[in-house]
Motif scaffolding. Structure first.
Motif, PDB file in Angstrom:
ATOM      1  N   LEU A 163       0.827  -1.210   0.000  1.00 54.09           N
ATOM      2  CA  LEU A 163       0.000   0.000   0.000  1.00 54.09           C
ATOM      3  C   LEU A 163       0.861   1.259   0.000  1.00 54.09           C
ATOM      4  O   LEU A 163       0.562   2.227  -0.705  1.00 54.09           O
ATOM      5  N   ALA A 164       1.946   1.264   0.772  1.00 53.20           N
ATOM      6  CA  ALA A 164       2.837   2.432   0.821  1.00 53.20           C
ATOM      7  C   ALA A 164       3.460   2.701  -0.541  1.00 53.20           C
ATOM      8  O   ALA A 164       3.536   3.855  -0.989  1.00 53.20           O
TER       9      ALA A 164
ATOM     10  N   GLU B  14       2.638   5.846  -3.914  1.00 55.33           N
ATOM     11  CA  GLU B  14       3.593   6.676  -4.643  1.00 55.33           C
ATOM     12  C   GLU B  14       3.399   6.583  -6.152  1.00 55.33           C
ATOM     13  O   GLU B  14       3.456   7.594  -6.845  1.00 55.33           O
ATOM     14  N   SER B  15       3.199   5.363  -6.642  1.00 53.36           N
ATOM     15  CA  SER B  15       2.994   5.187  -8.081  1.00 53.36           C
ATOM     16  C   SER B  15       2.549   3.756  -8.369  1.00 53.36           C
ATOM     17  O   SER B  15       2.821   2.854  -7.593  1.00 53.36           O
TER      18      SER B  15
ATOM     19  N   ILE C 214       7.402  -4.238  -7.084  1.00 51.74           N
ATOM     20  CA  ILE C 214       7.123  -4.104  -5.655  1.00 51.74           C
ATOM     21  C   ILE C 214       8.158  -4.876  -4.850  1.00 51.74           C
ATOM     22  O   ILE C 214       8.730  -4.367  -3.878  1.00 51.74           O
ATOM     23  N   ILE C 215       8.433  -6.105  -5.252  1.00 51.39           N
ATOM     24  CA  ILE C 215       9.433  -6.926  -4.558  1.00 51.39           C
ATOM     25  C   ILE C 215      10.792  -6.233  -4.584  1.00 51.39           C
ATOM     26  O   ILE C 215      11.468  -6.114  -3.557  1.00 51.39           O
TER      27      ILE C 215
ATOM     28  N   VAL D 115      -4.841   4.665   2.981  1.00 44.81           N
ATOM     29  CA  VAL D 115      -3.439   5.053   3.160  1.00 44.81           C
ATOM     30  C   VAL D 115      -3.360   6.430   3.812  1.00 44.81           C
ATOM     31  O   VAL D 115      -2.575   6.647   4.742  1.00 44.81           O
ATOM     32  N   ASP D 116      -4.175   7.364   3.332  1.00 46.34           N
ATOM     33  CA  ASP D 116      -4.169   8.717   3.902  1.00 46.34           C
ATOM     34  C   ASP D 116      -4.593   8.717   5.362  1.00 46.34           C
ATOM     35  O   ASP D 116      -4.045   9.454   6.175  1.00 46.34           O
ATOM     36  N   ALA D 117      -5.562   7.879   5.716  1.00 53.90           N
ATOM     37  CA  ALA D 117      -6.048   7.813   7.096  1.00 53.90           C
ATOM     38  C   ALA D 117      -4.974   7.256   8.039  1.00 53.90           C
ATOM     39  O   ALA D 117      -4.958   7.556   9.222  1.00 53.90           O
ATOM     40  N   ASP D 118      -4.078   6.460   7.479  1.00 54.97           N
ATOM     41  CA  ASP D 118      -3.014   5.834   8.277  1.00 54.97           C
ATOM     42  C   ASP D 118      -1.663   6.450   7.942  1.00 54.97           C
ATOM     43  O   ASP D 118      -0.630   5.792   8.025  1.00 54.97           O
ATOM     44  N   ALA D 119      -1.663   7.731   7.561  1.00 58.75           N
ATOM     45  CA  ALA D 119      -0.454   8.401   7.064  1.00 58.75           C
ATOM     46  C   ALA D 119       0.674   8.466   8.080  1.00 58.75           C
ATOM     47  O   ALA D 119       1.840   8.541   7.699  1.00 58.75           O
ATOM     48  N   GLU D 120       0.360   8.422   9.373  1.00 53.51           N
ATOM     49  CA  GLU D 120       1.403   8.511  10.389  1.00 53.51           C
ATOM     50  C   GLU D 120       2.156   7.193  10.570  1.00 53.51           C
ATOM     51  O   GLU D 120       3.225   7.171  11.162  1.00 53.51           O
ATOM     52  N   ARG D 121       1.592   6.111  10.078  1.00 60.29           N
ATOM     53  CA  ARG D 121       2.251   4.810  10.183  1.00 60.29           C
ATOM     54  C   ARG D 121       3.463   4.784   9.267  1.00 60.29           C
ATOM     55  O   ARG D 121       3.388   5.152   8.099  1.00 60.29           O
ATOM     56  N   ARG D 122       4.574   4.348   9.805  1.00 62.44           N
ATOM     57  CA  ARG D 122       5.801   4.244   9.017  1.00 62.44           C
ATOM     58  C   ARG D 122       5.743   3.011   8.122  1.00 62.44           C
ATOM     59  O   ARG D 122       5.149   1.996   8.481  1.00 62.44           O
TER      60      ARG D 122
END
Length: 185
Positions: free
Chosen positions: A51-52, A56-57, A64-65, A117-124
């Motif tokens: 998801l991260a 981005e793109s 991804i791998i 993703v935006d809702a969990d934006a603080e997650r690294r």
């Protein structure tokens, strides 16, 4: 590794060329840097990583791998057996879509996926919480060693006898210098 460091470049009877054993030595070298073989990611890290990256793109599975491996400094390379089922699950959940082009599926976030993703934006991202400084130092050293081994392999494949001999001398000197670093206080 001894064949490599002693100038044999992995030459054994039955090898298919000067550098064929070097790749085995490089993999052995890379695996000796602990994090790659000992890092076990938590459940959900593949999902979070995908998801991260897709935030981005758009990417296809192999990208991804590769990107996860690169961003983790080689410490984590998820298997296709964990990435592709996760991609399918995310598609089934409506968080990503897959578009096939030239025989490859390229994945991208849906609106629902972007909101998540935006809702969990603080997650690294999972690779950002790995190992810290010590892992990074080992990764830098491993990368430099692998690059050196690749250069040596190239000389072994394409160099003349004199070039191979000179490369062996340089490598043996480098090995001595590296050990002398440990001997210093």
């Amino acid at each position: 590794m001894n064949d490599f460091m002693n100038g044999g470049f992995g030459r054994r009877s039955g090898d298919f060329g000067h550098g064929s054993g070097i790749w085995e030595a490089m993999e052995q070298f890379r695996s000796s840097f602990g994090p790659r073989s000992s890092t076990r990611m938590n459940r959900g890290d593949v999902r979070a990583g995908i998801l991260a990256l897709l935030a981005e793109s758009p990417m296809h599975g192999y990208q991804i791998i590769q990107e996860i491996e690169e961003r983790s400094g080689g410490a984590w390379k998820p298997s296709p057996g964990s990435v592709y089922p996760t991609l399918q699950l995310l598609t089934d959940e409506g968080l990503i879509t897959a578009e096939t082009s030239n025989g490859r599926k390229t994945y991208s976030l849906t609106e629902a996926g972007r909101e998540m993703v935006d809702a969990d934006a603080e997650r690294r991202a999972p690779w950002e919480s790995m190992g810290g400084h010590e892992s990074s130092r080992a990764s830098d050293l491993a990368k430099a060693g692998i690059e050196l081994a690749q250069a040596a392999a190239q000389v072994g494949r394409t160099g003349s006898s004199d070039q191979v001999k000179r490369a062996v001398d340089v490598l043996q000197d480098a090995r001595r210098q590296i050990y002398s670093i440990l001997a210093q206080d």
